[in-house]
Design a protein around this motif. Structure first.
Motif, PDB file in Angstrom:
ATOM      1  N   SER A 126     -14.022  11.017  18.900  1.00  0.00           N
ATOM      2  CA  SER A 126     -14.513   9.647  19.048  1.00  0.00           C
ATOM      3  C   SER A 126     -13.470   8.610  18.655  1.00  0.00           C
ATOM      4  O   SER A 126     -13.683   7.411  18.822  1.00  0.00           O
ATOM      5  N   ASN A 127     -12.337   9.075  18.129  1.00  0.00           N
ATOM      6  CA  ASN A 127     -11.297   8.147  17.675  1.00  0.00           C
ATOM      7  C   ASN A 127      -9.929   8.673  18.074  1.00  0.00           C
ATOM      8  O   ASN A 127      -9.067   8.930  17.236  1.00  0.00           O
ATOM      9  N   LEU A 128      -9.724   8.837  19.373  1.00  0.00           N
ATOM     10  CA  LEU A 128      -8.473   9.403  19.874  1.00  0.00           C
ATOM     11  C   LEU A 128      -7.376   8.345  19.917  1.00  0.00           C
ATOM     12  O   LEU A 128      -7.634   7.183  20.238  1.00  0.00           O
ATOM     13  N   PRO A 129      -6.122   8.729  19.611  1.00  0.00           N
ATOM     14  CA  PRO A 129      -5.012   7.782  19.729  1.00  0.00           C
ATOM     15  C   PRO A 129      -4.766   7.464  21.198  1.00  0.00           C
ATOM     16  O   PRO A 129      -4.798   8.363  22.047  1.00  0.00           O
ATOM     17  N   VAL A 130      -4.561   6.197  21.496  1.00  0.00           N
ATOM     18  CA  VAL A 130      -4.311   5.800  22.883  1.00  0.00           C
ATOM     19  C   VAL A 130      -2.822   5.820  23.153  1.00  0.00           C
ATOM     20  O   VAL A 130      -1.999   5.838  22.242  1.00  0.00           O
ATOM     21  N   ALA A 175       4.330   6.431  16.320  1.00  0.00           N
ATOM     22  CA  ALA A 175       2.982   5.893  16.538  1.00  0.00           C
ATOM     23  C   ALA A 175       2.617   4.991  15.374  1.00  0.00           C
ATOM     24  O   ALA A 175       3.165   5.085  14.284  1.00  0.00           O
ATOM     25  N   ALA A 176       1.670   4.090  15.618  1.00  0.00           N
ATOM     26  CA  ALA A 176       1.284   3.141  14.571  1.00  0.00           C
ATOM     27  C   ALA A 176       0.895   3.884  13.295  1.00  0.00           C
ATOM     28  O   ALA A 176       0.077   4.799  13.331  1.00  0.00           O
ATOM     29  N   GLU A 177       1.501   3.495  12.198  1.00  0.00           N
ATOM     30  CA  GLU A 177       1.194   4.139  10.936  1.00  0.00           C
ATOM     31  C   GLU A 177      -0.196   3.710  10.476  1.00  0.00           C
ATOM     32  O   GLU A 177      -0.517   2.532  10.445  1.00  0.00           O
ATOM     33  N   ASN A 178      -0.986   4.691  10.120  1.00  0.00           N
ATOM     34  CA  ASN A 178      -2.351   4.392   9.720  1.00  0.00           C
ATOM     35  C   ASN A 178      -2.695   5.212   8.481  1.00  0.00           C
ATOM     36  O   ASN A 178      -2.814   6.433   8.563  1.00  0.00           O
ATOM     37  N   GLY A 204       0.965   1.377 -12.683  1.00  0.00           N
ATOM     38  CA  GLY A 204       0.758   0.297 -11.713  1.00  0.00           C
ATOM     39  C   GLY A 204       2.036  -0.391 -11.280  1.00  0.00           C
ATOM     40  O   GLY A 204       1.991  -1.427 -10.605  1.00  0.00           O
ATOM     41  N   LYS A 205       3.213   0.182 -11.633  1.00  0.00           N
ATOM     42  CA  LYS A 205       4.489  -0.498 -11.382  1.00  0.00           C
ATOM     43  C   LYS A 205       5.215  -0.016 -10.135  1.00  0.00           C
ATOM     44  O   LYS A 205       6.213  -0.610  -9.735  1.00  0.00           O
ATOM     45  N   MET A 206       4.745   1.069  -9.507  1.00  0.00           N
ATOM     46  CA  MET A 206       5.440   1.557  -8.317  1.00  0.00           C
ATOM     47  C   MET A 206       5.126   0.666  -7.119  1.00  0.00           C
ATOM     48  O   MET A 206       3.967   0.341  -6.853  1.00  0.00           O
ATOM     49  N   VAL A 207       6.165   0.282  -6.411  1.00  0.00           N
ATOM     50  CA  VAL A 207       5.985  -0.484  -5.177  1.00  0.00           C
ATOM     51  C   VAL A 207       5.496   0.477  -4.105  1.00  0.00           C
ATOM     52  O   VAL A 207       6.083   1.543  -3.885  1.00  0.00           O
ATOM     53  N   LYS A 208       4.404   0.117  -3.450  1.00  0.00           N
ATOM     54  CA  LYS A 208       3.787   1.028  -2.487  1.00  0.00           C
ATOM     55  C   LYS A 208       4.718   1.299  -1.308  1.00  0.00           C
ATOM     56  O   LYS A 208       5.198   0.374  -0.656  1.00  0.00           O
ATOM     57  N   PRO A 209       4.972   2.576  -1.023  1.00  0.00           N
ATOM     58  CA  PRO A 209       5.753   2.906   0.179  1.00  0.00           C
ATOM     59  C   PRO A 209       4.859   2.809   1.409  1.00  0.00           C
ATOM     60  O   PRO A 209       3.650   2.596   1.302  1.00  0.00           O
ATOM     61  N   ARG A 210       5.436   2.969   2.578  1.00  0.00           N
ATOM     62  CA  ARG A 210       4.647   3.073   3.797  1.00  0.00           C
ATOM     63  C   ARG A 210       3.914   4.414   3.756  1.00  0.00           C
ATOM     64  O   ARG A 210       4.496   5.444   3.402  1.00  0.00           O
ATOM     65  N   LEU A 211       2.636   4.414   4.096  1.00  0.00           N
ATOM     66  CA  LEU A 211       1.806   5.615   4.005  1.00  0.00           C
ATOM     67  C   LEU A 211       1.205   5.927   5.367  1.00  0.00           C
ATOM     68  O   LEU A 211       0.689   5.033   6.048  1.00  0.00           O
TER      69      LEU A 211
END
Length: 395
Positions: free
Chosen positions: A72-76, A274-277, A299-306
């Motif tokens: 129901s949630n396929l990548p386009v 593909a779009a990172e999600n 709480g000091k780590m800068v969030k990486p791309r996930l």
């Protein structure tokens, strides 16, 4: 134990389509393909009085992959335009550009003088070429994931080397391997070949080589750039002198190592644009990061791309790309049968790679230093999570 032909092939077809994206016009047929394949497998198992979990490992993993697809949630095919063609993009001159880069690498390796300035010039050329390839893809409303196999492999190799640390490792390993080849052929064996050329590139096989009175040349998989001299010497012997059991076993063993798989996975992920999600079917990586950041990093780590990786893996569950500051987790973990603490542990492990620099030891980069392992064991359910992943990897 019964074997059902075609399951693995069906999973490969589905995975390839998911990586490319499913065009709206093929959405219904793709859903039917997956549902019908699962139905046939379950019917065959039921007739044999068994469950799909009792299938041989390759078939069972293929079934599990198909079963976890969220139909129901396929990548386009494109997030920007529903009319984008999914035909592979072929870049006509990319191999010629690669040969030019390989020639520049050979020049730097052969001449230690002015090597820094040459390296910086090469780095800029690599970055310029990668940007040009990405621009071509953008003009066609596509991403490098839509390149054909040859172009995609070469682009990933070029992009990998745009990271200065990767380029330095590449040059260092090429230089060491070149010297090993020259010592073996010219000094020890007195071989008459006039030139010796060793190249590390992104190829599907481990190595290939040929030798003649005029030239000895070898192409070695890029994933060997972290190897020590013993492994590199084995590659040289195999490429130029032919197979022998001892060297072949050593190479195959290394190809199963974490050092090797780290590079393979990074190369694979480069073109998977593909779009990172961070939102998976079951777990949201952004939320898990916030919890781990507060609990273990103050709480000091800068969030990486996930992001969740589309590949369904059972050996490598996560990867940290330092050059892109990106953590990618396998969708193998995005399942309601996987406890949350297991997913948190894998994410925590990759965040430790962001925090800890690797150390070079005897020409090899050790990313799992004693300090790293000490911090890793601070995870609240370290033993339970480690045991769970061990079981998952053996399924």
């Amino acid at each position: 134990m019964i074997r059902i032909q075609g399951i693995v092939k069906a999973a490969q077809i589905a995975r390839s389509q998911l990586q490319e994206g499913v065009p709206p016009s093929r959405r219904l047929s793709f859903q039917q393909f997956v549902q019908e394949t699962l139905g046939k497998i379950e019917e065959i198992c039921a007739n044999a009085n068994m469950s799909p979990s009792q299938l041989p490992a390759p078939s069972r993993k293929a079934y599990d992959f198909l079963a976890q697809i969220d139909l129901s949630n396929l990548p386009v095919a494109s997030q920007n335009s529903p009319s984008v063609s999914v035909q592979p993009i072929r870049l006509k001159n990319i191999r010629n550009q690669q040969q030019q880069f390989l020639a520049a690498i050979a020049s730097i390796v052969a001449n230690s003088q002015n090597s820094h300035s040459q390296t910086q010039q090469l780095l800029k050329s690599l970055q310029k070429t990668a940007a040009a390839i990405e621009a071509i893809c953008t003009q066609q409303n596509a991403t490098p994931a839509q390149l054909n196999k040859t172009s995609r492999q070469t682009y990933a190799w070029i992009k990998f080397l745009t990271d200065e640390a990767n380029l330095e490792r590449h040059l260092n390993t090429t230089r060491r391997t070149q010297k090993l080849a020259e010592k073996m052929l010219w000094s020890q064996m007195q071989h008459p070949c006039k030139t010796i050329a060793v190249e590390f590139i992104n190829i599907t096989h481990l190595y290939k080589g040929k030798i003649s009175p005029l030239e000895a040349s070898a192409q070695i998989n890029q994933a060997f750039i972290n190897a020590d001299d013993e492994i590199l010497a084995a590659l040289v012997r195999l490429a130029f002198l032919g197979k022998n059991q001892e060297d072949s076993q050593a190479i195959k063993k290394y190809a199963l190592s974490e050092e090797y798989s780290e590079v393979v996975l990074e190369l694979d992920l480069i073109a998977d644009t593909a779009a990172e999600n961070p939102q998976g079917k079951c777990y949201n990586l952004d939320r898990l990061f916030l919890t781990l950041n507060q609990e273990y990093f103050g709480g000091k780590m800068v969030k990486p791309r996930l992001s969740w990786n589309r590949s369904f893996t059972t050996r490598k569950f996560g990867h940290y790309e330092r050059g892109r500051d990106r953590v990618v987790l396998s969708i193998s973990l995005d399942s309601d049968r996987v406890p949350q603490y297991v997913v948190e542990f894998v994410l925590y492990h990759e965040l430790l790679h962001k925090q800890h620099e690797g150390k070079w030891v005897n020409g090899r980069l050790n990313v799992h230093t004693p300090e790293f392992r000490q911090d890793e064991q601070k995870f609240r359910k370290y033993k339970e999570a480690d045991q769970w992943l061990t079981r998952l990897a053996s399924e």
